[in-house]
Enzyme design. Structure first.
Site, PDB file in Angstrom:
ATOM      1  N   VAL A  65      -0.145  35.566  13.495  1.00 50.73           N
ATOM      2  CA  VAL A  65      -1.009  34.566  12.830  1.00 50.73           C
ATOM      3  C   VAL A  65      -1.731  35.098  11.597  1.00 50.73           C
ATOM      4  O   VAL A  65      -2.383  34.322  10.896  1.00 50.73           O
ATOM      5  CB  VAL A  65      -2.017  33.911  13.810  1.00 50.73           C
ATOM      6  N   ALA A  95      -9.291  42.075  18.487  1.00 50.93           N
ATOM      7  CA  ALA A  95     -10.229  42.917  17.742  1.00 50.93           C
ATOM      8  C   ALA A  95      -9.751  44.354  17.961  1.00 50.93           C
ATOM      9  O   ALA A  95      -9.147  44.653  18.992  1.00 50.93           O
ATOM     10  CB  ALA A  95     -11.646  42.737  18.258  1.00 50.93           C
ATOM     11  N   TYR A 157     -18.511  42.975  24.407  1.00 57.69           N
ATOM     12  CA  TYR A 157     -17.708  41.892  23.803  1.00 57.69           C
ATOM     13  C   TYR A 157     -17.895  41.890  22.274  1.00 57.69           C
ATOM     14  O   TYR A 157     -16.990  41.529  21.519  1.00 57.69           O
ATOM     15  CB  TYR A 157     -18.053  40.544  24.442  1.00 57.69           C
ATOM     16  N   LYS A 164     -15.605  34.256  18.718  1.00 59.34           N
ATOM     17  CA  LYS A 164     -15.516  33.076  19.604  1.00 59.34           C
ATOM     18  C   LYS A 164     -16.540  32.013  19.218  1.00 59.34           C
ATOM     19  O   LYS A 164     -16.276  30.818  19.369  1.00 59.34           O
ATOM     20  CB  LYS A 164     -15.685  33.489  21.069  1.00 59.34           C
TER      21      LYS A 164
HETATM   22  P1  NAD Z   1      -3.172  38.096  26.681  1.00 58.59           P
HETATM   23  O1  NAD Z   1      -3.270  39.494  26.206  1.00 58.59           O
HETATM   24  O2  NAD Z   1      -2.110  37.766  27.654  1.00 58.59           O
HETATM   25  O3  NAD Z   1      -3.067  37.093  25.444  1.00 58.59           O
HETATM   26  C1  NAD Z   1      -3.549  37.416  24.157  1.00 58.59           C
HETATM   27  C2  NAD Z   1      -2.436  37.049  23.181  1.00 58.59           C
HETATM   28  O4  NAD Z   1      -2.870  37.218  21.836  1.00 58.59           O
HETATM   29  C3  NAD Z   1      -1.180  37.929  23.348  1.00 58.59           C
HETATM   30  O5  NAD Z   1      -0.075  37.130  23.644  1.00 58.59           O
HETATM   31  C4  NAD Z   1      -1.031  38.565  21.959  1.00 58.59           C
HETATM   32  O6  NAD Z   1       0.320  38.737  21.589  1.00 58.59           O
HETATM   33  C5  NAD Z   1      -1.716  37.523  21.098  1.00 58.59           C
HETATM   34  N1  NAD Z   1      -2.057  38.018  19.763  1.00 58.59           N
HETATM   35  C6  NAD Z   1      -2.883  39.046  19.422  1.00 58.59           C
HETATM   36  N2  NAD Z   1      -2.867  39.227  18.086  1.00 58.59           N
HETATM   37  C7  NAD Z   1      -2.047  38.275  17.570  1.00 58.59           C
HETATM   38  C8  NAD Z   1      -1.591  37.944  16.255  1.00 58.59           C
HETATM   39  N3  NAD Z   1      -1.977  38.636  15.166  1.00 58.59           N
HETATM   40  N4  NAD Z   1      -0.713  36.903  16.096  1.00 58.59           N
HETATM   41  C9  NAD Z   1      -0.281  36.216  17.162  1.00 58.59           C
HETATM   42  N5  NAD Z   1      -0.651  36.473  18.435  1.00 58.59           N
HETATM   43  C10 NAD Z   1      -1.524  37.500  18.624  1.00 58.59           C
HETATM   44  O7  NAD Z   1      -4.626  37.758  27.284  1.00 58.59           O
HETATM   45  P2  NAD Z   1      -5.292  36.386  27.756  1.00 58.59           P
HETATM   46  O8  NAD Z   1      -6.428  36.789  28.602  1.00 58.59           O
HETATM   47  O9  NAD Z   1      -4.254  35.472  28.286  1.00 58.59           O
HETATM   48  O10 NAD Z   1      -5.903  35.820  26.396  1.00 58.59           O
HETATM   49  C11 NAD Z   1      -5.618  34.545  25.892  1.00 58.59           C
HETATM   50  C12 NAD Z   1      -6.857  33.887  25.312  1.00 58.59           C
HETATM   51  O11 NAD Z   1      -7.801  33.659  26.355  1.00 58.59           O
HETATM   52  C13 NAD Z   1      -7.601  34.714  24.265  1.00 58.59           C
HETATM   53  O12 NAD Z   1      -8.081  33.851  23.252  1.00 58.59           O
HETATM   54  C14 NAD Z   1      -8.777  35.267  25.044  1.00 58.59           C
HETATM   55  O13 NAD Z   1      -9.852  35.557  24.212  1.00 58.59           O
HETATM   56  C15 NAD Z   1      -9.061  34.096  25.943  1.00 58.59           C
HETATM   57  N6  NAD Z   1      -9.900  34.380  27.122  1.00 58.59           N
HETATM   58  C16 NAD Z   1      -9.551  35.359  28.000  1.00 58.59           C
HETATM   59  C17 NAD Z   1     -10.338  35.627  29.107  1.00 58.59           C
HETATM   60  C18 NAD Z   1     -10.016  36.731  30.064  1.00 58.59           C
HETATM   61  O14 NAD Z   1     -10.928  37.186  30.779  1.00 58.59           O
HETATM   62  N7  NAD Z   1      -8.780  37.186  30.161  1.00 58.59           N
HETATM   63  C19 NAD Z   1     -11.511  34.849  29.326  1.00 58.59           C
HETATM   64  C20 NAD Z   1     -11.819  33.836  28.420  1.00 58.59           C
HETATM   65  C21 NAD Z   1     -11.006  33.601  27.314  1.00 58.59           C
HETATM   66  C1  IMJ Z   2     -13.171  41.908  26.212  1.00 62.59           C
HETATM   67  C2  IMJ Z   2     -13.962  42.941  25.714  1.00 62.59           C
HETATM   68  C3  IMJ Z   2     -15.199  43.245  26.269  1.00 62.59           C
HETATM   69  C4  IMJ Z   2     -15.682  42.519  27.327  1.00 62.59           C
HETATM   70  C5  IMJ Z   2     -14.885  41.497  27.831  1.00 62.59           C
HETATM   71  C6  IMJ Z   2     -13.619  41.189  27.279  1.00 62.59           C
HETATM   72  N1  IMJ Z   2     -15.081  40.602  28.863  1.00 62.59           N
HETATM   73  C7  IMJ Z   2     -14.035  39.766  28.980  1.00 62.59           C
HETATM   74  C8  IMJ Z   2     -13.076  40.104  28.010  1.00 62.59           C
HETATM   75  C9  IMJ Z   2     -16.275  40.605  29.705  1.00 62.59           C
HETATM   76  C10 IMJ Z   2     -13.927  38.656  29.955  1.00 62.59           C
HETATM   77  C11 IMJ Z   2     -11.745  39.440  27.785  1.00 62.59           C
HETATM   78  N2  IMJ Z   2     -11.841  38.396  26.735  1.00 62.59           N
HETATM   79  C12 IMJ Z   2     -12.622  37.197  27.065  1.00 62.59           C
HETATM   80  C13 IMJ Z   2     -11.289  38.508  25.474  1.00 62.59           C
HETATM   81  O1  IMJ Z   2     -11.427  37.585  24.687  1.00 62.59           O
HETATM   82  C14 IMJ Z   2     -10.543  39.700  25.060  1.00 62.59           C
HETATM   83  C15 IMJ Z   2     -10.192  39.915  23.768  1.00 62.59           C
HETATM   84  C16 IMJ Z   2      -9.595  41.114  23.272  1.00 62.59           C
HETATM   85  C17 IMJ Z   2      -9.169  42.166  24.061  1.00 62.59           C
HETATM   86  C18 IMJ Z   2      -8.607  43.298  23.481  1.00 62.59           C
HETATM   87  C19 IMJ Z   2      -8.200  44.497  24.284  1.00 62.59           C
HETATM   88  C20 IMJ Z   2      -7.196  45.344  23.584  1.00 62.59           C
HETATM   89  C21 IMJ Z   2      -7.390  45.466  22.100  1.00 62.59           C
HETATM   90  N3  IMJ Z   2      -7.992  44.446  21.434  1.00 62.59           N
HETATM   91  C22 IMJ Z   2      -8.499  43.333  22.073  1.00 62.59           C
HETATM   92  N4  IMJ Z   2      -8.926  42.302  21.319  1.00 62.59           N
HETATM   93  C23 IMJ Z   2      -9.447  41.212  21.895  1.00 62.59           C
HETATM   94  O2  IMJ Z   2      -7.002  46.456  21.488  1.00 62.59           O
END
Ligand code: NAD
Ligand code: IMJ
Length: 257
Positions: A65, A95, A157, A164
């Protein structure tokens, strides 16, 4: 008849079978939608292609993206193959990992820009690309994923919380702009889930334990919990809902003490 029979959906953000986007894709398929997938680079293709093919997807294309060219080629492909689009799932964030620990004041200019570009601006760019295809369908539903760290400080975070907040606000402005085209834009604020994006985050276990202890439902949420709400938002059942952030967090966000 499924809730989404005859609808066409494109899914951004599947990395593996634990991805929230994957649970959403399975649910949309179960409800009758036809699916297209994008993946980030060749490394991800190896994992995503077999998953996508197992749900009968024919459109499986790369999309980083940060690249306007790759975004454009996704919508060109969807236009050439489908000519219209009903649903877009944006489930991605990034990030640099050194920004997800330590002090927020140490966030670099580059790290800040990158996190906001990938995690927030991408929703604007993808929505713009989807608009003409959704107009051809008479309207559409765009769904993004957010987290509570947008509104309250959550340890580590950091810059993702800022990204976000921008994403949730973009959801509102996009909802107002695209509403005239009958396109709805909503965010799901999910509780913590053990996915690739949660790997190696220090203190993640503690956060899961806290939710289990104090959320009204006394449990954590799963990818499938999120997928149910995504199916609702993708469907005509939610036709009067736009610009919202809907919590799928076992009620955690309502608690004070
Ligand atoms: P995930 O790692 O499976 O998904 C993250 C996706 O982001 C991956 O498929 C990765 O390829 C994609 N991505 C990263 N950089 C990109 C780029 N430059 N171009 C295109 N795609 C890119 O983890 P997830 O937990 O399924 O995360 C999905 C969404 O849910 C994220 O927005 C995350 O912030 C949000 N989210 C996650 C949690 C959690 O606790 N896991 C909680 C709330 C919200
Ligand atoms: C991510 C970081 C710190 C605290 C966190 C998270 N908590 C939760 C997450 C409490 C729930 C997961 N989350 C909501 C995310 O949106 C994660 C985003 C993310 C995670 C990574 C890990 C690997 C990396 N870059 C990332 N960038 C975004 O290199």
């Amino acid at each position: 008849m499924g809730l989404l029979t005859g609808k066409k959906a494109v899914i951004f953000g599947v990395a593996n079978e634990r991805s929230i986007a994957w649970a959403i894709a399975k649910k949309l398929k179960e409800e009758g939608a036809e699916l297209a997938f994008t993946y980030l680079g060749e490394l991800m293709e190896k994992r995503v292609r077999p998953l996508a093919e197992s749900l009968g997807a024919e459109i499986i294309i790369p999309c980083d993206v940060t690249s306007d060219t790759e975004i454009e080629s996704v919508f060109n492909m969807l236009d050439a193959t489908w000519g219209s689009l009903d649903i877009l799932v944006h489930s991605l964030a990034f990030a640099n990992k050194e920004e997800l620990k330590g002090g927020f004041a140490d966030t670099s200019r580059e790290g800040f820009a990158l996190a906001l570009d990938i995690s927030a601006y991408s929703l604007v760019a993808l929505s713009r690309g989807a608009r003409p295809l959704m107009q051809a369908a008479g309207g559409g539903s765009i769904i993004t994923m957010t987290y509570y760290g947008a509104e309250k400080v959550i340890a580590n975070y950091n810059v993702m919380g800022v990204a976000k907040a921008a994403l949730e606000c973009s959801t509102m402005y996009l909802a107002d702009d695209l509403g005239r085209s009958n396109i709805r834009v909503n965010a799901i604020s999910a509780g913590p889930i053990k996915t690739l994006a949660a790997m190696g985050i220090s203190g993640f276990r503690t956060i899961l334990d806290k939710v289990e202890e104090s959320a009204p439902l006394r449990r954590n949420v799963t990818q499938d919990d999120v997928a149910g709400t995504a199916a609702f938002l993708a469907s005509d059942l939610s036709r009067g809902v736009t610009g919202e952030t809907i919590y799928v967090d076992a009620g955690f966000n309502i608690k004070g003490m």
